[in-house]
Design a protein around this motif. Structure first.
Motif, PDB file in Angstrom:
ATOM      1  N   UNK A  35       0.855  -1.188   0.000  1.00  0.00           N
ATOM      2  CA  UNK A  35       0.000   0.000   0.000  1.00  0.00           C
ATOM      3  C   UNK A  35       0.895   1.242   0.000  1.00  0.00           C
ATOM      4  N   UNK A  36       0.601   2.201  -0.863  1.00  0.00           N
ATOM      5  CA  UNK A  36       1.464   3.392  -0.920  1.00  0.00           C
ATOM      6  C   UNK A  36       0.677   4.624  -1.352  1.00  0.00           C
ATOM      7  N   UNK A  37       1.251   5.791  -1.051  1.00  0.00           N
ATOM      8  CA  UNK A  37       0.678   7.072  -1.458  1.00  0.00           C
ATOM      9  C   UNK A  37       1.810   7.988  -1.898  1.00  0.00           C
ATOM     10  N   UNK A  38       1.644   8.645  -3.027  1.00  0.00           N
ATOM     11  CA  UNK A  38       2.573   9.673  -3.484  1.00  0.00           C
ATOM     12  C   UNK A  38       1.900  11.022  -3.231  1.00  0.00           C
ATOM     13  N   UNK A  39       2.495  11.824  -2.385  1.00  0.00           N
ATOM     14  CA  UNK A  39       1.938  13.125  -2.019  1.00  0.00           C
ATOM     15  C   UNK A  39       2.644  14.208  -2.830  1.00  0.00           C
ATOM     16  N   UNK A  40       1.887  14.950  -3.593  1.00  0.00           N
ATOM     17  CA  UNK A  40       2.469  16.001  -4.437  1.00  0.00           C
ATOM     18  C   UNK A  40       2.280  17.374  -3.778  1.00  0.00           C
ATOM     19  N   UNK A  41       3.385  18.000  -3.412  1.00  0.00           N
ATOM     20  CA  UNK A  41       3.377  19.333  -2.809  1.00  0.00           C
ATOM     21  C   UNK A  41       4.564  20.110  -3.370  1.00  0.00           C
ATOM     22  N   UNK A  42       4.315  21.255  -3.972  1.00  0.00           N
ATOM     23  CA  UNK A  42       5.381  22.034  -4.596  1.00  0.00           C
ATOM     24  C   UNK A  42       6.124  22.880  -3.558  1.00  0.00           C
ATOM     25  N   UNK A  51      18.151  23.595   2.943  1.00  0.00           N
ATOM     26  CA  UNK A  51      17.805  22.353   3.643  1.00  0.00           C
ATOM     27  C   UNK A  51      16.915  22.571   4.876  1.00  0.00           C
ATOM     28  N   UNK A  52      17.183  23.638   5.642  1.00  0.00           N
ATOM     29  CA  UNK A  52      16.432  23.858   6.871  1.00  0.00           C
ATOM     30  C   UNK A  52      14.954  24.077   6.614  1.00  0.00           C
ATOM     31  N   UNK A  53      14.626  25.019   5.731  1.00  0.00           N
ATOM     32  CA  UNK A  53      13.227  25.308   5.417  1.00  0.00           C
ATOM     33  C   UNK A  53      12.569  24.114   4.734  1.00  0.00           C
ATOM     34  N   UNK A  54      13.290  23.499   3.807  1.00  0.00           N
ATOM     35  CA  UNK A  54      12.744  22.339   3.101  1.00  0.00           C
ATOM     36  C   UNK A  54      12.381  21.235   4.085  1.00  0.00           C
ATOM     37  N   UNK A  55      13.242  21.003   5.066  1.00  0.00           N
ATOM     38  CA  UNK A  55      12.998  19.960   6.065  1.00  0.00           C
ATOM     39  C   UNK A  55      11.761  20.269   6.901  1.00  0.00           C
ATOM     40  N   UNK A  56      11.609  21.538   7.297  1.00  0.00           N
ATOM     41  CA  UNK A  56      10.441  21.912   8.118  1.00  0.00           C
ATOM     42  C   UNK A  56       9.146  21.763   7.339  1.00  0.00           C
ATOM     43  N   UNK A  57       9.157  22.173   6.087  1.00  0.00           N
ATOM     44  CA  UNK A  57       7.959  22.030   5.259  1.00  0.00           C
ATOM     45  C   UNK A  57       7.613  20.555   5.058  1.00  0.00           C
ATOM     46  N   UNK A  58       8.630  19.767   4.781  1.00  0.00           N
ATOM     47  CA  UNK A  58       8.424  18.335   4.548  1.00  0.00           C
ATOM     48  C   UNK A  58       7.860  17.667   5.803  1.00  0.00           C
ATOM     49  N   UNK A  59       8.414  18.032   6.955  1.00  0.00           N
ATOM     50  CA  UNK A  59       7.959  17.424   8.209  1.00  0.00           C
ATOM     51  C   UNK A  59       6.483  17.738   8.480  1.00  0.00           C
ATOM     52  N   UNK A  90       4.125  18.435   6.333  1.00  0.00           N
ATOM     53  CA  UNK A  90       3.268  17.716   5.388  1.00  0.00           C
ATOM     54  C   UNK A  90       3.135  16.249   5.795  1.00  0.00           C
ATOM     55  N   UNK A  91       4.248  15.639   6.185  1.00  0.00           N
ATOM     56  CA  UNK A  91       4.209  14.224   6.575  1.00  0.00           C
ATOM     57  C   UNK A  91       3.366  14.021   7.827  1.00  0.00           C
ATOM     58  N   UNK A  92       3.420  14.959   8.783  1.00  0.00           N
ATOM     59  CA  UNK A  92       2.566  14.857   9.965  1.00  0.00           C
ATOM     60  C   UNK A  92       1.095  14.899   9.557  1.00  0.00           C
ATOM     61  N   UNK A  93       0.770  15.810   8.657  1.00  0.00           N
ATOM     62  CA  UNK A  93      -0.616  15.943   8.202  1.00  0.00           C
ATOM     63  C   UNK A  93      -1.089  14.668   7.514  1.00  0.00           C
ATOM     64  N   UNK A  94      -0.243  14.119   6.637  1.00  0.00           N
ATOM     65  CA  UNK A  94      -0.598  12.904   5.902  1.00  0.00           C
ATOM     66  C   UNK A  94      -0.769  11.719   6.852  1.00  0.00           C
ATOM     67  N   UNK A  95       0.108  11.611   7.845  1.00  0.00           N
ATOM     68  CA  UNK A  95       0.000  10.518   8.822  1.00  0.00           C
ATOM     69  C   UNK A  95      -1.346  10.565   9.528  1.00  0.00           C
ATOM     70  N   UNK A  96      -1.796  11.765   9.856  1.00  0.00           N
ATOM     71  CA  UNK A  96      -3.093  11.922  10.526  1.00  0.00           C
ATOM     72  C   UNK A  96      -4.233  11.548   9.585  1.00  0.00           C
ATOM     73  N   UNK A  97      -4.141  11.992   8.333  1.00  0.00           N
ATOM     74  CA  UNK A  97      -5.182  11.686   7.348  1.00  0.00           C
ATOM     75  C   UNK A  97      -5.288  10.184   7.089  1.00  0.00           C
ATOM     76  N   UNK A  98      -4.158   9.498   7.108  1.00  0.00           N
ATOM     77  CA  UNK A  98      -4.147   8.057   6.832  1.00  0.00           C
ATOM     78  C   UNK A  98      -4.422   7.212   8.073  1.00  0.00           C
ATOM     79  N   UNK A  99      -4.511   7.861   9.227  1.00  0.00           N
ATOM     80  CA  UNK A  99      -4.764   7.124  10.465  1.00  0.00           C
ATOM     81  C   UNK A  99      -3.584   6.313  10.939  1.00  0.00           C
ATOM     82  N   UNK A 100      -2.374   6.812  10.657  1.00  0.00           N
ATOM     83  CA  UNK A 100      -1.161   6.085  11.058  1.00  0.00           C
ATOM     84  C   UNK A 100      -0.813   6.385  12.517  1.00  0.00           C
TER      85      UNK A 100
END
Length: 309
Positions: A95-102, A118-126, A128-138
């Motif tokens: 099972x997988x999901x590709x999340x597209x965020x520019x 790297x610093x800003x990119x990492x914070x933005x990525x983190x 988004x991943x928290x949001x997706x984890x919540x949406x997927x019920x992980x």
């Protein structure tokens, strides 16, 4: 024994070593529990590929049931090969999901030319991943940081941040809603390099964003690699030190009550040994409190009993 047989034997030994290292980390830190849904963050690099591969193997034989969903964040970096991960994951049947965020455009717009992104990119990525984890019920978010990453971070914090701090194998997310785990915490990077070659993972380059390399981390990485070559066992000893912390023999008043220290008081790790000959015997393995599930035990359908590690 033929060369082919020797290669197969070495490959099996490597797989067994990685499996046990990941299983031990899961057991020692209580990373996975019955009914968990694990979001495995997949970047396309060797570490996250290996993490997914090993967790899928453990899932089949573990004495508990847990689900795995692979998630990749497509940050719209120019030249990113969008077909590689979907094709690989479809072939696995996971099972997988590709999340597209520019986030690439955001970072390029906000960060001045020549400054590291790297610093800003990492914070933005983190976020988004928290949001997706919540949406997927992980219930857990799995990241692919290995033992060498953890040690490099410790030295970076010491040298440039003035902190005795590394990457914990398990922690609560910044927003307090998730548990983040690092199943590769006990795994050596050089083993992951060999494993990626054996498994022929379709590696995606990590420099597509055009960001400058982290020169400080690279210097620390080369320092540790040099030590590992010249002083066998030093890396293992340093990592053991992270698991054997003695607050009374450091200098942080928030971790130990130096002000309230009195004569005659017995300390759990002894008193002043400055004039004693040091005994550098191997540290004892960390003790586990209570019962835990041993993720390496073979699945048993005949009993519901949980094994103790």
């Amino acid at each position: 024994m033929s060369e082919k047989s020797k290669a197969e034997l070495e490959a099996n030994k490597l797989m067994k070593r990685l499996r046990h290292a990941v299983g031990d980390a899961i057991n020692d830190f209580g990373m996975i529990e019955q009914g968990d849904k694990i979001m495995v963050c997949l970047s396309g690099g060797k570490d996250s590929y290996a993490m997914l591969d090993i967790l899928l193997g453990l899932q089949k034989s573990a004495p508990i049931d847990f689900d795995i969903v692979a998630v990749n964040l497509d940050q719209k970096q120019p030249g990113f090969p969008t077909h590689i991960l979907p094709e690989y994951l479809q072939a696995l049947g996971v099972d997988y999901h590709i999340i597209e965020e520019d986030t690439y455009s955001v970072v390029k717009r906000v960060v001045p030319e020549g400054k590291t992104t790297c610093g800003l990119c990492s914070r933005l990525r983190r976020g988004i991943l928290y949001r997706v984890a919540k949406e997927l019920g992980c219930s857990k978010i799995a990241l692919g940081h290995h033992r060498d990453d953890i040690l490099e971070t410790m030295f970076l914090n010491m040298f440039f941040g003035g902190k005795l701090k590394a990457m914990p194998p398990k922690l609560v997310s910044d927003n307090g809603e998730h548990i983040v785990i690092r199943p590769l915490a006990y795994v050596k990077e050089k083993d992951l390099v060999r494993f990626a070659t054996l498994r022929e993972f379709p590696i995606i380059p990590c420099n597509l964003c055009g960001s400058q390399p982290n020169l400080q981390r690279q210097v620390v990485k080369e320092m540790l690699e040099d030590w590992d070559k010249r002083f066998p066992g030093r890396i293992e000893s340093m990592f053991s030190a992270l698991q054997n912390v003695v607050p009374s023999h450091l200098a942080d008043p928030k971790l130990f009550d130096f002000v309230g220290l009195e004569r005659g008081q017995e300390l759990p790790h002894g008193g002043d040994t400055a004039f004693d000959k040091e005994d550098f015997s191997a540290p004892a393995a960390p003790a586990n409190s209570g019962k835990v599930i041993n993720i390496l035990d073979n699945r048993s359908r005949d009993t519901e009993a949980l094994s103790c590690k």
